[in-house]
Structures are given as C-alpha cells and as structure tokens.
Motif scaffolding. Structure first.
Motif, PDB file in Angstrom:
ATOM      1  N   LYS A 245     -15.679 -42.366 -19.397  1.00  0.00           N
ATOM      2  CA  LYS A 245     -15.479 -42.227 -20.885  1.00  0.00           C
ATOM      3  C   LYS A 245     -14.546 -41.136 -21.008  1.00  0.00           C
ATOM      4  CE  LYS A 245     -19.973 -41.371 -21.046  1.00  0.00           C
ATOM      5  NZ  LYS A 245     -20.249 -41.505 -19.338  1.00  0.00           N
ATOM      6  N   SER A 246     -14.740 -39.895 -20.109  1.00  0.00           N
ATOM      7  CA  SER A 246     -14.071 -38.551 -20.568  1.00  0.00           C
ATOM      8  C   SER A 246     -12.346 -39.049 -20.184  1.00  0.00           C
ATOM      9  CB  SER A 246     -14.383 -37.567 -19.608  1.00  0.00           C
ATOM     10  OG  SER A 246     -15.687 -36.989 -20.042  1.00  0.00           O
ATOM     11  N   THR A 247     -12.253 -39.961 -19.041  1.00  0.00           N
ATOM     12  CA  THR A 247     -10.977 -40.235 -18.765  1.00  0.00           C
ATOM     13  C   THR A 247     -10.312 -40.839 -19.812  1.00  0.00           C
ATOM     14  OG1 THR A 247     -11.860 -40.531 -16.319  1.00  0.00           O
ATOM     15  CG2 THR A 247      -9.612 -41.382 -16.989  1.00  0.00           C
TER      16      THR A 247
ATOM     17  N   PHE B   6     -13.683 -31.192 -26.558  1.00  0.00           N
ATOM     18  CA  PHE B   6     -13.866 -31.193 -25.134  1.00  0.00           C
ATOM     19  C   PHE B   6     -15.291 -31.329 -24.593  1.00  0.00           C
ATOM     20  CE2 PHE B   6      -9.500 -30.004 -25.565  1.00  0.00           C
ATOM     21  CZ  PHE B   6      -8.859 -30.558 -24.740  1.00  0.00           C
ATOM     22  N   GLN B   7     -15.446 -32.113 -23.568  1.00  0.00           N
ATOM     23  CA  GLN B   7     -16.975 -32.041 -22.959  1.00  0.00           C
ATOM     24  C   GLN B   7     -17.243 -30.743 -22.292  1.00  0.00           C
ATOM     25  OE1 GLN B   7     -17.304 -35.190 -19.916  1.00  0.00           O
ATOM     26  NE2 GLN B   7     -19.523 -34.489 -19.572  1.00  0.00           N
ATOM     27  N   TYR B   8     -16.079 -30.208 -21.679  1.00  0.00           N
ATOM     28  CA  TYR B   8     -16.143 -28.970 -21.061  1.00  0.00           C
ATOM     29  C   TYR B   8     -15.031 -27.932 -21.587  1.00  0.00           C
ATOM     30  CZ  TYR B   8     -18.841 -31.480 -17.949  1.00  0.00           C
ATOM     31  OH  TYR B   8     -19.904 -32.382 -17.313  1.00  0.00           O
TER      32      TYR B   8
ATOM     33  N   LEU C  96     -15.436 -37.238 -29.874  1.00  0.00           N
ATOM     34  CA  LEU C  96     -16.442 -36.080 -29.590  1.00  0.00           C
ATOM     35  C   LEU C  96     -16.845 -36.521 -28.283  1.00  0.00           C
ATOM     36  CD1 LEU C  96     -18.182 -35.905 -33.169  1.00  0.00           C
ATOM     37  CD2 LEU C  96     -15.922 -34.690 -32.314  1.00  0.00           C
ATOM     38  N   ASP C  97     -16.463 -35.716 -27.210  1.00  0.00           N
ATOM     39  CA  ASP C  97     -16.960 -35.990 -25.959  1.00  0.00           C
ATOM     40  C   ASP C  97     -18.208 -35.329 -25.481  1.00  0.00           C
ATOM     41  OD1 ASP C  97     -17.151 -36.766 -23.362  1.00  0.00           O
ATOM     42  OD2 ASP C  97     -15.511 -36.365 -22.591  1.00  0.00           O
ATOM     43  N   GLU C  98     -19.121 -35.889 -25.696  1.00  0.00           N
ATOM     44  CA  GLU C  98     -20.782 -35.252 -25.414  1.00  0.00           C
ATOM     45  C   GLU C  98     -20.679 -33.825 -26.257  1.00  0.00           C
ATOM     46  OE1 GLU C  98     -22.362 -35.217 -21.542  1.00  0.00           O
ATOM     47  OE2 GLU C  98     -21.023 -37.087 -20.993  1.00  0.00           O
ATOM     48  N   THR C  99     -20.415 -33.898 -27.452  1.00  0.00           N
ATOM     49  CA  THR C  99     -20.489 -32.647 -28.262  1.00  0.00           C
ATOM     50  C   THR C  99     -22.290 -32.023 -28.323  1.00  0.00           C
ATOM     51  OG1 THR C  99     -18.584 -33.387 -29.508  1.00  0.00           O
ATOM     52  CG2 THR C  99     -20.067 -31.725 -30.591  1.00  0.00           C
TER      53      THR C  99
HETATM   54 MG   LIG Z   1     -17.536 -37.133 -19.347  1.00  0.00          MG
END
Ligand SMILES: [Mg+2]
Ligand SMILES: Nc1ncnc2c1ncn2[C@@H]1O[C@H](COP(=O)(O)OP(=O)(O)OP(=O)(O)O)[C@@H](O)[C@H]1O
Lengths: 448, 254
Positions: free
Chosen positions: B40-42, B84-86, B169-172
């Motif tokens: 997913k993040s990729t 960003f997730q992180y 929105l990555d795991e916001t």
């Molecule tokens: Mg991810």
C-alpha cells in the motif's frame, strides 16, 4: 636549515636594527627568541601531526612581498563600506594590510579607562602593561606563531579595566588592498581585567584580486569573572591564504565565546587554543564554514582543561561543495587536577559532491577521573528522506536542498548572541549557499 | 483524474507491486485496505515519485499527464498530496517557512503571484482552525519533537493549505486519539469537493465512518484482489483477510 627558515632569518637579520631602533627592549627580546625558535624548529613538515591536513610551508616560502612598516595606500574609507552589519552600532577599527589605518586617533582612552587603538602605539604608551601580556599565551608553539611575533608590529589593542563594560562591540575590519602579492601579519591583544566585559567582531576582506597571505595572532586575556565574546567572519577570495592563531586565556569564573564563520577563502587555517587558568570557567567555541571549488578550510582546536570545574563546548559545522576540502581537529586535554570538568564537542559536515573531502578528528585526552566528556563527528550527505518530504510538497529540489543546508547551518548561526549580527550572517550564509555571494558584494569597489 | 494501468514496481529487484489497476474520478473517495507489507505504501511512494521503488512496467495518467514522467515537485504542484505514514522530522526548517515556500511554489505553477506575508499568515490561521492544530506546533521546526498524533495532524494541516486535487492518506488514522481522529477526519471531509478525490489507506473501518468511501479495494501481495463498496470494509473488519486469500487462491487454481 630549510629555505623557508632561511627566508625569514635573512629578512630578520636585514631588519633587526630598524626594529630595535623603535622597539622597547622586551619586544626586541621577544623577536629574537621567536627567531631562535624558528631556527631550532623550522616549519611544520608535511607529515606534522598538527598540520597534516594543511601543509602551509610552501605558501610561506612563496615570493609574497612583506612590508614591515605600513606602505602608503590611497584608500577612502567613506565610500568603501556600505557594509557590513548596517544595524550594528560598533566602534569601527580598520586595519589595512595589517596596519592601523586611522592616523589621527591611533589610541583612545575612554572615560571609564577603556583603551582602544593601535598595538604599535600602545607598546609605546603602556610598555609595562603590554610586557605583562604580550606573547604570554604560550610557552612555545609553532613557527607560524613565531614569525608573527618576530615581524608583526601593529594590530588592535584593547584594554578594559576592572569592573568596566565595553557596551558597543568593537568591529575590526581587516582590509587587504594591494597591487602586488602581499603577506600580512597583524597582532591583536585584548586584555580584560576582572569583572569586565567586551565584544569583538572581526571581518576579513580581500579587496584586490592579487594573492594574499595572512598570518595573524590574537591573544585574549580574560580576568576573573570577565566576559568576552569574539566573533570572526572570513570573506576572502580564492587566491588568499589565511592562517589565524587565537589564544584565549581564562582566569577563574570567566566566560568566553568565540564564533568563526568562513564564508569564502582559498586556504584557511584557524587555530584556537583555550586555556583555563582558574576554576569555574566556561568556554564556548562555534564554527561554520561553507566551501566550494578548490577551497580548503581547516579548524584546529586545543582546549586545555588545566583547572577543575570548568566547562567547554565546541560545535563546528561545515558544508563542502565541488572539490573543496576541509579538516577539523579538536583536542581536549583534561589535566590530572581538572576534576569536575565538563567538555562537549561536536563536528558535523555535509558533503555535497563525491569529490569534496572532510577530515574530522576529535581527540580526548583525559587524566582526571571525575569528568563528563562527550565528542562526536559525523560526515554525511543531505538527508534524502527530508529532501523528498520537502519536494513532495511542491518545493523544487534546488530550493529543498538550500532549505536543508540552511537548516544545518542555522544551529551555529543561532548561537550568535548579537542580534543584528545574527540576522546579517544568516542572510550572508543564505546568499552564499545560493551561490549569490560575491566576495565584494557589500563594498563599493566591486573589484573582480 | 487518476488512471493506473497494470503498474508494476520493484524494490531492490524484488517485485512489490505486481500489476495494479485503479481508476479514480473527481469527487470520489477510494479506500485501500490490505495486510501489512502488501504494498500500500509502496503504491503511494510510486505515485508521488519516490525513487527507491522502481517502476518496471505500466502507466499512470493524472489529469491527462503521464505521471511517471514527472518529478516529485511537479506532481505535487499539479495536485498530488501524500499524507505520509511516517512523517519525518526536519530540524532547523520552520513550519512557517516550509509551508510558505510550498504554497508559493504551487501558486507560481498555477500562474499566481506569491502571497504576501500577511495574506499567508491569514491563510495559515484559517487552516489551523480547520484541523485544530496548536500554534505552538506550527511555530516549530517541521515535525521536530511532535508526538505521533501531532505529526499526523500536521500532515492534514499541510493538505488543507495546499488544497490538492488528489490526496493520498496513508494510515493517517494510526496514532490519533479518538478526538483527534474525529477532528482530522472532519477536516478531510470539509476539504472534500466534487473537484477533488481522496485515496484513504487504512487498516480500520472506523475512519471510514467519517470519510465515507465510494469504493473499497483490497490490496494483497501487490495486487488489488477485490473491490467493493463501503460494506466490504465492514466485512474485512469482521472477518479479516483470510477468506479473501482463500477466494483468490481458489480462483487461481481454476
Ligand atoms: Mg504502509
Ligand atoms: N525501502 C525499502 N527497502 C526494502 N524493502 C522495502 C522498502 N520499503 C518497503 N519494502 C518492502 O515492500 C513491501 C511492501 O511494503 P509497504 O510499505 O508498501 O507495505 P504496506 O502495505 O504499506 O504495509 P503496512 O500496512 O505495514 O504499512 C514490504 O515487504 C516491505 O518490507
């Protein structure tokens, strides 16, 4: 005897009578002792531990003109500096090629007894005071310091008596102006008696496109509980070689700060020696340089914790572009009796290209057992993740790189406690990083 | 708005995305769910132009442009935003300078004059209240010393300022407390128009109660293996991913 030693020995022998005619006896003695040191020790060799990253002897053996007395130079101060820190109210002193420029007010005594002026004049007027301090910072060090002692005859003198505060900073502008290659040696002496304070700002500028070699010595004596803030900005062209030696001597509970910012220069070597002669002292030393092309900047520190309960802190940073090179040596010596010493040192550098090089060498030598010391060095690139984060918000790669470089430099700029100076330096560093800072930016002469 | 066509990408020669197909139209909200490490993040990285993942084949068109040909900053200026997730910390770069530079780069790209300092501060103030972010955060360096939740809030604050066309929105929601989740989700909802679109990557159905998706996709082992409506999210919450795995597995056998 090597060639360079020969050059200075001959120069000295040819001029020693002229020196002796105007020098008081103690100066004559200092000069001849210095010459003796040079002939016994020679100049640091290529492999010398202290100078291995900056082999300077070839520069000193070069055919620079060396004037032992000021040469008449046409120079209109009024249209020269629209510079340098406009919002900063200072006592401005100009040294042209190492000699005191103002021929009228060579030595001023202010109401509270503070004396500011030419060292050459001060030697005549206050020989006993000068004798007590001049060249007392060290027992022996290297031949570069020695040739300054042997040949320098002018520079800035500051004396702040007991309990007096110099409110306005002194701003020393070192102007290098010549139509022939020139070697310049000046000597500054700052004496702060107990409970006094002073701030000194030094700016180095080259104003002609010829080669310059500067070899300067600064001696600072901070009496008990004195506060001294020393700020140096180097802005010289690529053909200049600048060697500076600063000796800070601190008595009990004194507090000294020094900040060295190198914006531009060909070969720069800054030596800083700090010695605590009493307990409870604090010393903070900061440094920042930005280099590109084939520039070389080398900061060499020696912090001598000779007494207990003192704190020292050194933070030096560098941003190196193109094929520029840099070095950092930070030697902290904690002597046997120096219990409760706290010493912190950090050197971090960013290399912007594969060709840029940085040598970083923190050194801790501890002979006491109850001490708090930390040191560290990092050499790296700009943080790719941070770069991407900024770009992912629409900021161009170039701008993002600049923001990160500026952020890196800001940690040092933020330590400048003179507010207008901090603003000015921040602006100059930003311009420098943008590649917009021509060395003569702020001067009306615009020589190329 | 966004058309992803058979997108494959590798990290260190290991294929992570194995042929993604996805079309997002203006006004839509898409949720992407899927097990840890499924890519997913990729996918988000590839869409924003991060270089560690190499695209090996496929096409992505964004508002008619070949997205994969664009440099990251142009993608952002054209309207792609990733929360960003992180989010990382950038000491020494102030939030104000960061956002002012970013906003003015967007304006320049769209042929607008830069905002004056006072206009910028006005915009900052408006957007701050939208996500209820504290001034003592926006007066600091980017994310420096922010808590996990504060970082996530700060992402949405940046989104509010930049008003993207496509927000990813990555795991916001991860790391936000219950109140913050509501505030942030409501902020995102307020920013929603018929002109923009949102891709929400999440593990939890809860967020989707606030940001209601038109479509829910399951990304598994580098592929979108199932798509549905918001009910699919409830089903996943209840049953996990195993049943889908079995479904996919049995399909492949046939
Ligand atoms: Mg991810
Ligand atoms: N920089 C990297 N270097 C090597 N492998 C990576 C890198 N980034 C991601 N991967 C690998 O790619 C795969 C997909 O990771 P990705 O971050 O896209 O998963 P995800 O679906 O976002 O998972 P999560 O739900 O845990 O956030 C994982 O196996 C991960 O280990």
């Amino acid at each position: 005897m090597c060639d360079t030693t020969n050059i200075y020995t001959t120069l000295y022998n040819n001029n020693k009578d002229i020196f002796a005619a105007s020098d008081p006896e103690f100066i004559t003695k200092l000069r001849s002792d210095a010459m003796k040191f040079i002939s016994e020790n020679g100049f640091p060799a290529k492999k010398d531990e202290q100078y291995k990253y900056s082999f300077l002897e070839p520069h000193f053996g070069n055919g620079y003109k060396r004037y032992l007395a000021p040469k008449a130079i046409e120079f209109d101060v009024s249209h020269l500096f629209r510079c340098d820190v406009p919002a900063l109210d200072t006592h401005v002193i100009i040294l042209v090629n190492g000699f005191y420029f103002d021929k009228v007010n060579t030595l001023r005594t202010h109401e509270n007894g503070i004396v500011i002026g030419s060292l050459n004049e001060a030697i005549k007027k206050y020989p006993a005071l000068i004798e007590k301090y001049l060249a007392k910072s060290y027992s022996n060090t290297d031949s570069y310091v020695a040739i300054n002692t042997a040949f320098a005859s002018d520079g800035v003198f500051l004396y702040v008596p007991k309990n007096q505060q110099l409110e306005k900073p002194i701003q020393i502008i070192n102007v290098l102006l010549s139509d022939e290659e020139l070697m310049v040696q000046h000597r500054n002496l700052f004496i702060l008696e107990p409970n006094s304070s002073a701030k000194v700002v030094v700016c180095d500028h080259t104003l002609s496109p010829v080669k310059f070699l500067t070899n300067s010595v600064n001696e600072i004596f901070a009496g008990e509980n004195a506060h001294f803030d020393y700020f140096k900005v180097q802005n010289e062209h690529n053909d200049s070689v600048h060697v500076s030696h600063s000796f800070i001597n601190q008595d009990t509970a004194s507090n000294c700060r020094s900040t060295t910012i190198t914006l531009h220069g060909g070969v720069v070597r800054n030596n800083l020696s700090v010695k605590f002669n009493g307990e409870g002292c604090e010393n903070h030393a900061f440094g920042l340089f930005v280099s590109d092309q084939n520039q070389h900047v080398d900061n060499n520190l020696f912090i001598d914790h000779a007494k207990p309960n003192c704190t020292s802190n050194q933070q030096f940073k560098a941003i190196l572009d193109d094929a520029s090179t840099g070095a950092f040596t930070g030697r902290i010596l904690v002597e046997r009796d120096a219990q409760k010493t706290a010493a912190y040192q950090r050197n971090s550098s960013i290399l912007l290209t594969d060709e840029a090089r940085m040598n970083s060498k923190p050194q801790l030598e501890i002979y006491a057992d109850d001490v708090k010391c930390s040191h560290g060095a990092t050499v790296g690139q700009l943080d790719e993740e941070a770069l991407f984060y900024l770009r992912s918000r629409g900021i161009s790669e170039r701008e993002a790189r600049l923001m990160l470089m500026y952020a890196f430099a800001f940690e040092i700029l933020n330590e400048i406690k003179i507010e207008p100076l901090k603003d000015r330096m921040s602006e100059l560093i930003e311009k420098r990083l943008r590649g917009e800072l021509s060395r003569c930016n702020n001067c009306a002469m615009h020589c190329s | 708005m966004l058309i992803i066509n058979n997108l494959k990408a590798s990290i260190n020669n290991k294929e992570i995305l194995k042929g993604i197909n996805l079309t997002v139209k203006a006004g839509e909200v898409h949720a992407i769910m899927g097990p840890n490490g499924s890519g997913k993040s990729t996918l988000a990285s590839v869409l924003t132009g991060r270089e560690y993942a190499q695209v090996t084949s496929g096409k992505v068109s964004f508002l008619g442009d070949d997205l994969l040909e664009m440099i990251p900053e142009d993608r952002a200026r054209k309207g792609i935003f990733l929360s960003f997730q992180y989010p990382i910390e950038i000491p020494g770069v102030s939030m104000v300078n960061f956002m002012k530079t970013a906003l003015n780069e967007h304006r320049k790209y769209n042929g607008l004059a830069p905002l004056s300092a006072s206009d910028f501060l006005k915009v900052m103030r408006d957007k701050k209240s939208l996500v209820e972010i504290d001034s003592n955060l926006t007066n600091r360096a980017v994310n420096e010393g922010f808590s996990g939740g504060e970082k996530k809030k700060n992402e949405i604050f940046q989104m509010a300022l930049l008003e993207p066309k496509l927000a990813i929105l990555d795991e916001t929601d991860s790391g936000l407390d219950i109140d913050a989740l509501r505030i942030v989700a409501n902020g995102v909802t307020k920013l929603k128009t018929s002109e923009n679109a949102t891709i929400v990557i999440t593990h939890y159905q809860r967020l989707l109660d606030y940001i209601v998706p038109d479509f829910v996709h399951v990304l598994m082992d580098g592929r979108i293996v199932k798509s549905g409506t918001k009910e699919l999210a409830y089903e996943l919450e209840e049953k996990g991913y195993d049943w889908i795995k079995k479904e996919v597995y049995s399909e492949e056998k046939i």
